[in-house]
Design an enzyme around this catalytic site. Structure first.
Site, PDB file in Angstrom:
ATOM      1  N   HIS B 245       0.832  -1.216   0.000  1.00 43.09           N
ATOM      2  CA  HIS B 245       0.000   0.000   0.000  1.00 43.09           C
ATOM      3  C   HIS B 245       0.862   1.261   0.000  1.00 43.09           C
ATOM      4  O   HIS B 245       0.568   2.227   0.697  1.00 43.09           O
ATOM      5  CB  HIS B 245      -0.926   0.011   1.233  1.00 43.09           C
ATOM      6  CG  HIS B 245      -2.083  -0.938   1.116  1.00 43.09           C
ATOM      7  ND1 HIS B 245      -3.161  -0.711   0.309  1.00 43.09           N
ATOM      8  CD2 HIS B 245      -2.311  -2.152   1.684  1.00 43.09           C
ATOM      9  CE1 HIS B 245      -4.025  -1.721   0.399  1.00 43.09           C
ATOM     10  NE2 HIS B 245      -3.525  -2.613   1.213  1.00 43.09           N
ATOM     11  N   ASP B 308      -0.868  -4.889   6.011  1.00 48.70           N
ATOM     12  CA  ASP B 308      -1.892  -5.699   5.353  1.00 48.70           C
ATOM     13  C   ASP B 308      -1.660  -5.816   3.856  1.00 48.70           C
ATOM     14  O   ASP B 308      -1.006  -4.981   3.234  1.00 48.70           O
ATOM     15  CB  ASP B 308      -3.265  -5.054   5.585  1.00 48.70           C
ATOM     16  CG  ASP B 308      -3.294  -3.624   5.084  1.00 48.70           C
ATOM     17  OD1 ASP B 308      -2.316  -2.875   5.351  1.00 48.70           O
ATOM     18  OD2 ASP B 308      -4.261  -3.237   4.399  1.00 48.70           O
ATOM     19  N   GLU B 309      -2.211  -6.864   3.302  1.00 47.05           N
ATOM     20  CA  GLU B 309      -2.393  -6.995   1.860  1.00 47.05           C
ATOM     21  C   GLU B 309      -1.142  -6.762   1.019  1.00 47.05           C
ATOM     22  O   GLU B 309      -1.196  -6.125  -0.018  1.00 47.05           O
ATOM     23  CB  GLU B 309      -3.499  -6.023   1.386  1.00 47.05           C
ATOM     24  CG  GLU B 309      -4.863  -6.345   1.947  1.00 47.05           C
ATOM     25  CD  GLU B 309      -5.945  -5.469   1.348  1.00 47.05           C
ATOM     26  OE1 GLU B 309      -7.037  -5.990   1.081  1.00 47.05           O
ATOM     27  OE2 GLU B 309      -5.711  -4.253   1.158  1.00 47.05           O
ATOM     28  N   ASN B 310      -0.014  -7.255   1.494  1.00 47.92           N
ATOM     29  CA  ASN B 310       1.168  -7.256   0.642  1.00 47.92           C
ATOM     30  C   ASN B 310       1.061  -8.464  -0.269  1.00 47.92           C
ATOM     31  O   ASN B 310       1.126  -9.598   0.197  1.00 47.92           O
ATOM     32  CB  ASN B 310       2.419  -7.331   1.529  1.00 47.92           C
ATOM     33  CG  ASN B 310       3.672  -7.615   0.723  1.00 47.92           C
ATOM     34  OD1 ASN B 310       3.697  -7.407  -0.494  1.00 47.92           O
ATOM     35  ND2 ASN B 310       4.700  -8.092   1.404  1.00 47.92           N
TER      36      ASN B 310
END
Lengths: 667, 667
Positions: B245, B308-310
């Site tokens: 992100h 998050d969300e790597n």
């Protein structure tokens, strides 16, 4: 169904003209017959020096068009779309108050082109285009036209008083958006007052710390405001009101006042005694340091020193000051203030600033006092009357007109609109006329806070903006009002809060979301104009501004339309829909229980409407009002004089005319 | 007359209870029978250490009461008035997350008293009093009561994503006001994202200069936010989302990314590849300096590192990174991120901060990678599911629940309300239960901008606030909804923009001020819930948020009432006013030309309403729906499934139930 819908139905004669509803009207518009549909992507092709104003202004403009069109206009790499070719030569320097804001705009069948000398002209052209956007069928577009435009006056200002009620940064930033839309270019910030010291000083932090109750603009806020203003082609002129209107300074610095103190931030409104002591050198040492700090913070060449309404009481009461005056040949407070201004003038010059102040600073007593008038290069802001403007210009001073633009007085847009800074018959020669730089609307903040202030500024200030931008011959009041309502909707769409703020107050008053009946009533009310509200009730800085009078707006559009309708009937128009008209006049829901806050006003309005309908029936049929009916109408008119909750019926004069037509004229 | 008025008329069974409509409900309220009239002046008599929180909070509280009462409450020196006796012992230190917020409040016949350990308790008591203010006859007062109150959880948060759409300082400040009213105490600022780097760095100014298009919070803004939050008893936790992100960081610092670049600020929404390179020492040198700067700016003991969300794409694609992983025994992206987090942990400790991050930072791969789990003193913010919360607490981590509080998903207040961080049946032992600190509503900003964001946050977040403050046994959904509408009006009155913002969009859509018909329609619509809107249309950062779906609010009160009414009829209630009901169901104005924007939706709604009325007629009389009528009803239901302009009819399930009652059940 709401009143406004009805009005749109029964008033077909209030139609938009053929020209796009631009405000201010450009110097010249030649309209074509077709229009250019706006097709995404919308591309600005810019030829000229790199300009943050044009780049950011273009982004802002696109986003606003997209908001109204409700579709994305971004360049996604697809072919086609709408092209706007922009060409300009130079980046304007906002420190040059004569920067060229002219532009030429062509909307042709295939593309749009903008040509201007400076990037300010580009911003003006984009504002014109935003106003010209109209729905066509299922899409949106611009009417074909060629616009040649340039401002009549170089100073088109709005004063915001952030002192009497504090106005935070966001409030000021949104005013900049509104000003940009109507091509105003001077934001005058009134930063110090008896009721608050509203700017951060790093040199003397005790000033804002003790003088603002934590409500002040930080230097960071100011830098953001100045930058955002510059991006919109707007100068920021700071005002530090001296030597009076200064109680808040003395909370932390009583030694600078002309009486010992202690001082507190003032909570009442009016003209008060606390005044700087012009006889001490410490005063000038202090002001030199403070104004020097401010001079560095505000890049504008002008600094406003106020100078108004010093009542001289502290000076008259102090023996030391009286002795000083005697020694220095100063025969009264006016002379002492003139001496003070001379000292300030030198301080401002030292810091590279030009002095501007209210009328009083241009006045020198003719009592033999040993004091010179200020140099010619000071600028006078004329608030007390037209004479001040004329005498200032004759004395060779530049002058900015605010008399007649006091929007806090809650007068009509028409009155401000017809107030020309430089009418043809002004008693000034050609050279003197060049000294009239323009004008400034003044939003004094005794009776406004962040919630209702936008409703006092807008939309009326757009009419003032037109007066200051458009040729003097653009002065058709009816035409202005028709465009004003469109501009009002545009201002709402870009974030001004004149509509939202009113509804917020109405929801508080009603205690629920459903406020149509209350809005219908408020839409025909106007706050008592002038400063009379202060004699009707006690107002202080802690009075809540959530009353009917705070929600009501000056010169409400609905009331104006009711008046137009009544006048049309007096003039012989027929009436197709009597029931709607009855509603308009106030005989329908006004008296219902929907208005627990305002049953008295509703009852009076309802009675007035009933009598008016009788008069209209008499005018429309070959009958006459009997003496009893006329007496009843007169009684209803008398009862409707008000004020009610510090408001008046804005359309009452039309009812009076109706009475005269029905009851006093021979038929 | 507007829909809401009708609803109030035809729904007498939706009445307020006897208790004052407090939200969150206090731990204990013993109501008296009388009430204390609030008579000006209102005086706070404070016994305790000098507290800016109490002083400024008292001023704020008084002004808000005055706004609603529309009369001045200031002490003008007159005798009498209403006394509030306040006693507290200590000033809370906001760096102690366990500061005591409990209070005792007594409204007696003669005066009000507040007792608390800290000044936070005083603020909570004032919020309770503000909510308890009610009109009595011609005046206002508080019900007599004794309140003993304290929070169930110590972490009652709201996350504001200022990145995907920028949110300016004013937006955040007004959320603080809303949070104070419902006793929330953590503002979580999500400051960096693919779509924008929204905080000023003085160490690396290129970050915000190149990563934000000029839209960022300055350090001065942050200091003001932190101070104003502190004054309201609210901590501010900053989040810097790492290592994914992070595209906006790499616009100016491509060398820190795991692929060469160049990078641009992302304009789409989703999960993207750009990720910090954890294998370079330069990454940690840079982050140490940047996070050190931020650690000094934000006084809170916590710093949120996202996590998050790597998606690991850049890591998998880079040979150097793959080689590094092999050398260091890291068998996959999860292990490499765990290593990265270890390094970050040390950096945060160096700067005196405790680490908090999303679920992923608590996870360690069980693939034999040479990486240790993070120390127990990290805090997990659980977003992916209840399992994450349970396993984190079992591993000895503190945990904050956000799963179930994703307010951007446009779900019902009830669903959030019933989502308990620590239900009785949670599979945790007593010690593990102490690790559950509370929860956080998350306002992710893909589809909100400053105009509509308040309508996504409020009033639903007040229900989450109650879940986090009140005893778990306070879980009556109907009762919650009744109070929620009152709180919504209170939030509107103190400046939140959930009502104003919706009306602004509706005025833009309608192109005029009169929006009642449009609002009636929008009041029964809800944005398509979940993330499905992204599959229905392309949304980017430049998509204008002025559509019906942007104006519609999740879980609209009107639709809920329509459903209640239908269910009452199914349950056998009689119907006193059929015509009003017909209007509610959508058979009246919905199909009119008042809705040029939305004729298709209006037509579908109108057809649905007609069929529903037939079904109701059948239920209310001893007749049955014929097969033809039922088929027509089924067809109308099918057509009403939507979505329409990315919206659904929020009350559609009730129409489905009506169909079942009228057409499928034996009678």
């Amino acid at each position: 169904m709401r009143l406004r819908t009805l009005l749109l139905c029964v008033l077909p004669f209030v139609a938009w003209g053929q020209d796009p509803p631009l405000m201010p009207r450009p110097r010249s518009v030649v309209s074509g017959t077709g229009h250019l549909m706006l097709v995404a992507p919308l591309r600005l092709v810019v030829e000229g020096p790199e300009s943050e104003r044009v780049r950011r202004g273009g982004v802002r403009w696109k986003a606003r068009l997209a908001d109204r069109m409700r579709s994305d206009l971004t360049d996604t790499g697809s072919a086609g779309g709408t092209f706007v070719y922009v060409r300009f030569s130079t980046i304007a320097d906002m420190r040059d108050i004569r920067s060229d804001g002219s532009y030429t705009l062509e909307v042709g069948p295939g593309a749009i082109s903008i040509m201007s000398a400076t990037d300010l002209g580009v911003l003006h052209a984009l504002a014109t285009l935003y106003q010209a956007l109209e729905p066509y069928g299922d899409g949106w577009g611009f009417p074909e036209m060629v616009v040649h435009d340039s401002p009549r006056f170089i100073w088109r200002g709005l004063l915001v008083d952030v002192c009497r009620h504090f106005m935070p940064r966001e409030m000021i930033l949104r005013q900049l958006d509104g000003m940009e839309l109507v091509k105003m270019n001077v934001l005058h910030l009134h930063l110090t007052e008896d009721q608050g010291f509203r700017i951060e000083s790093k040199e003397f932090p005790e000033l804002h710390e003790q003088g603002s109750e934590g409500n002040y603009l930080s230097q960071s806020d100011i830098r953001i405001i100045v930058h955002e203003a510059d991006l919109r082609g707007i100068r920021v002129v700071p005002e530090f009101d001296l030597p009076g209107h200064s109680a808040s300074w003395f909370v932390s610095h009583p030694e600078l006042a002309s009486a010992p103190g202690p001082y507190a931030v003032e909570t009442r409104f009016g003209v008060f005694g606390p005044t700087f002591d012009p006889t001490q050198e410490a005063t000038y040492t202090f002001l030199d340091r403070f104004l020097g700090e401010m001079a560095a913070l505000f890049p504008d060449p002008y600094m406003h020193i106020g100078g108004d309404e010093n009542n001289g009481e502290q000076w008259k009461a102090d023996q030391g000051i009286q002795a000083y005056m005697k020694t220095h040949g100063l025969k009264g407070p006016q002379a002492l203030q003139a001496y003070f201004n001379q000292r300030l003038y030198v301080i401002l010059r030292t810091h590279g600033k030009r002095m501007i102040g209210w009328d009083e600073i241009g006045e020198v007593p003719e009592d033999g006092s040993k004091v010179e008038p200020l140099p010619r290069d000071i600028t006078i802001q004329s608030w007390r009357g037209r004479d001040g403007l004329v005498s200032a210009a004759r004395n060779g001073h530049d002058v900015v007109l605010s008399n007649g633009y006091y929007i806090d007085l809650c007068k009509s847009a028409a009155e401000h609109y017809l107030n020309d800074p430089l009418p043809d018959d002004a008693p000034l020669d050609a050279d003197q006329r060049t000294h009239v730089l323009g004008g400034e609307a003044t939003m004094w903040a005794e009776l406004v806070d962040e919630r209702n202030v936008d409703g006092r500024i807008w939309p009326r200030t757009a009419a003032i903006a037109e007066r200051l931008w458009s040729p003097g011959a653009v002065n058709d009041v009816d035409d202005m009002y028709q465009r004003l309502e469109k501009v009002s909707a545009q201002l709402d769409a870009i974030g001004l809060r004149h509509k939202s703020g009113q509804l917020e107050i109405l929801r508080i008053i009603a205690g629920r979301d459903e406020v149509s009946a209350l809005k219908d009533l408020v839409d025909v009310l106007t706050p008592v104009p002038g400063y009379k509200r202060h004699s009707l009730a006690v107002h202080t800085t802690s009075t809540p501004l959530t009353s009917i009078a705070d929600a009501a707006v000056p010169d409400p559009m609905t009331a104006r339309r009711v008046a137009e309708l009544i006048d049309a009937i007096i003039g012989g128009a027929s009436l197709s829909d009597v029931s709607s008209f009855r509603y308009l006049l106030g005989t329908a829901e006004m008296s219902s229980d929907d208005l627990p806050c305002c049953q008295d006003i509703a009852r009076v309005r309802s009675a007035l409407g009933q009598r008016a309908m009788e008069a209209i029936d008499a005018l429309l049929t070959p009958t006459s009002m009997g003496p009893g009916d006329c007496a009843a109408f007169q009684k209803a008119l008398d009862e409707a004089q008000g004020p009610f909750s510090e408001c008046l019926f804005a359309d009452l004069p039309a009812f009076q005319r109706l009475f005269e037509a029905a009851c006093t004229r021979p038929r």
